[in-house]
Motif scaffolding. Structure first.
Motif, PDB file in Angstrom:
ATOM      1  N   CYS A   1     -12.603 106.394  36.945  1.00  0.00           N
ATOM      2  CA  CYS A   1     -13.987 106.007  37.240  1.00  0.00           C
ATOM      3  C   CYS A   1     -14.686 105.447  35.998  1.00  0.00           C
ATOM      4  CB  CYS A   1     -14.760 107.198  37.795  1.00  0.00           C
ATOM      5  SG  CYS A   1     -14.240 107.699  39.460  1.00  0.00           S
TER       6      CYS A   1
ATOM      7  N   ILE B   1     -12.081 110.038  43.080  1.00  0.00           N
ATOM      8  CA  ILE B   1     -12.407 108.619  42.901  1.00  0.00           C
ATOM      9  C   ILE B   1     -13.151 108.089  44.118  1.00  0.00           C
ATOM     10  CG2 ILE B   1     -11.401 106.321  42.595  1.00  0.00           C
ATOM     11  CD1 ILE B   1      -9.140 107.723  41.003  1.00  0.00           C
TER      12      ILE B   1
ATOM     13  N   ALA C   1     -16.317 106.705  42.240  1.00  0.00           N
ATOM     14  CA  ALA C   1     -16.075 105.363  41.693  1.00  0.00           C
ATOM     15  C   ALA C   1     -17.314 104.486  41.863  1.00  0.00           C
ATOM     16  CB  ALA C   1     -14.877 104.721  42.381  1.00  0.00           C
TER      17      ALA C   1
END
Length: 282
Positions: A224, A265, A269
């Motif tokens: 990330c 994620i 993200a």
């Protein structure tokens, strides 16, 4: 490259905007668009109203996508949303599933009966998750995870196929190691070797790959952070997270409540996440 897209549309979020961005890419321009809306199981009177509303939502979605209705396979199904998306994806042999996501954490997803989390956990097909809280941008900068595995190679090839025809497109390959690199006698660590091989493979596929090594005890956080650093418009993630093989009707609770990299994620993200799974036959 992509021939059959399944868009699970709930009438909310940024899914339609994401699909418009995808259709600007050469890899997606000839793909068949299958638009699915799932009507929950209701009494007959409520069901009729839901079907009418579903038809209106799909017609609006087709219009928002700027597509000819004759070029879209609009599908309305009744049942449980999560099971239905998986079933329809198998029926169509979809190349990619696109779904919206509220970005709930693992426990929240379970308690909220999240359809996107369920499909994310169980599907063996590539899946693109678009969080409701993200600003969807034109795809130019793509980040792909590099791990030296077979599914990692699949993710790299998919990312290369997407980027190579984007004017000015940029592809970055990130490898996250939990400890500092230990150089070999030749002066290169294992991370360097992985990234060097990825650079060479990308070059063979006609794409320049920018290698990036990150050291972080938490792999998900490292990915990330890399996406944030390069201001990625899309993250292509190779995932080998274990899936339940006995009962597909049950979520894999140990992964949802444990340390799943892909799940972290998915939630954190700074860009939509395209998940590439390892096919079951491997």
């Amino acid at each position: 490259m992509f021939k059959n897209l399944l868009i699970a549309d709930s009438g909310k979020g940024h899914v339609e905007e994401m699909v418009r961005m995808l259709r600007d890419l050469p890899a997606f321009q000839t793909a068949r668009v299958n638009l699915l809306h799932v009507v929950s199981e209701q009494s007959k009177d409520d069901s009729d109203q839901h079907w009418t509303k579903a038809g209106s939502l799909l017609a609006k979605a087709v219009d928002n996508l700027g597509l000819n209705p004759g070029d879209v396979n609009s599908i309305i199904r009744q049942g449980d949303a999560k099971q239905t998306v998986l079933k329809v994806a198998d029926e169509l042999d979809a190349d990619l599933i696109v779904m919206g996501s509220r970005g709930l954490g693992r426990l929240q997803s379970i308690l909220a009966n999240s359809a996107s989390q369920y499909v994310f956990q169980l599907s063996t097909r590539p899946m693109l998750l678009v969080r409701d809280d993200l600003y969807v941008r034109h795809i130019n900068r793509v980040l792909v995870t590099i791990d030296g595995t077979g599914v990692g190679d699949d993710a790299l090839k998919l990312a290369c196929d997407m980027v190579k025809d984007i004017p000015g497109g940029q592809l970055t390959g990130v490898h996250v190691s939990r400890t500092e690199r230990t150089p070999s006698r030749g002066g290169a660590g294992s991370s360097d070797s992985l990234l060097d091989r990825a650079v060479q493979r990308a070059r063979m596929l006609g794409v320049t790959l920018n290698p990036l090594h990150v050291t972080d005890a938490d792999v998900g956080k490292g990915v990330c952070q890399a996406a944030e650093t390069i201001q990625a418009d899309l993250v292509v993630l190779a995932s080998q997270d274990r899936r339940p093989l006995v009962a597909r009707g049950l979520v894999d609770l140990d992964k949802l409540l444990g340390g799943s990299v892909s799940d972290y994620i998915r939630v954190h993200a700074p860009a939509p996440v395209l998940l590439v799974r390892e096919p079951e036959q491997r």
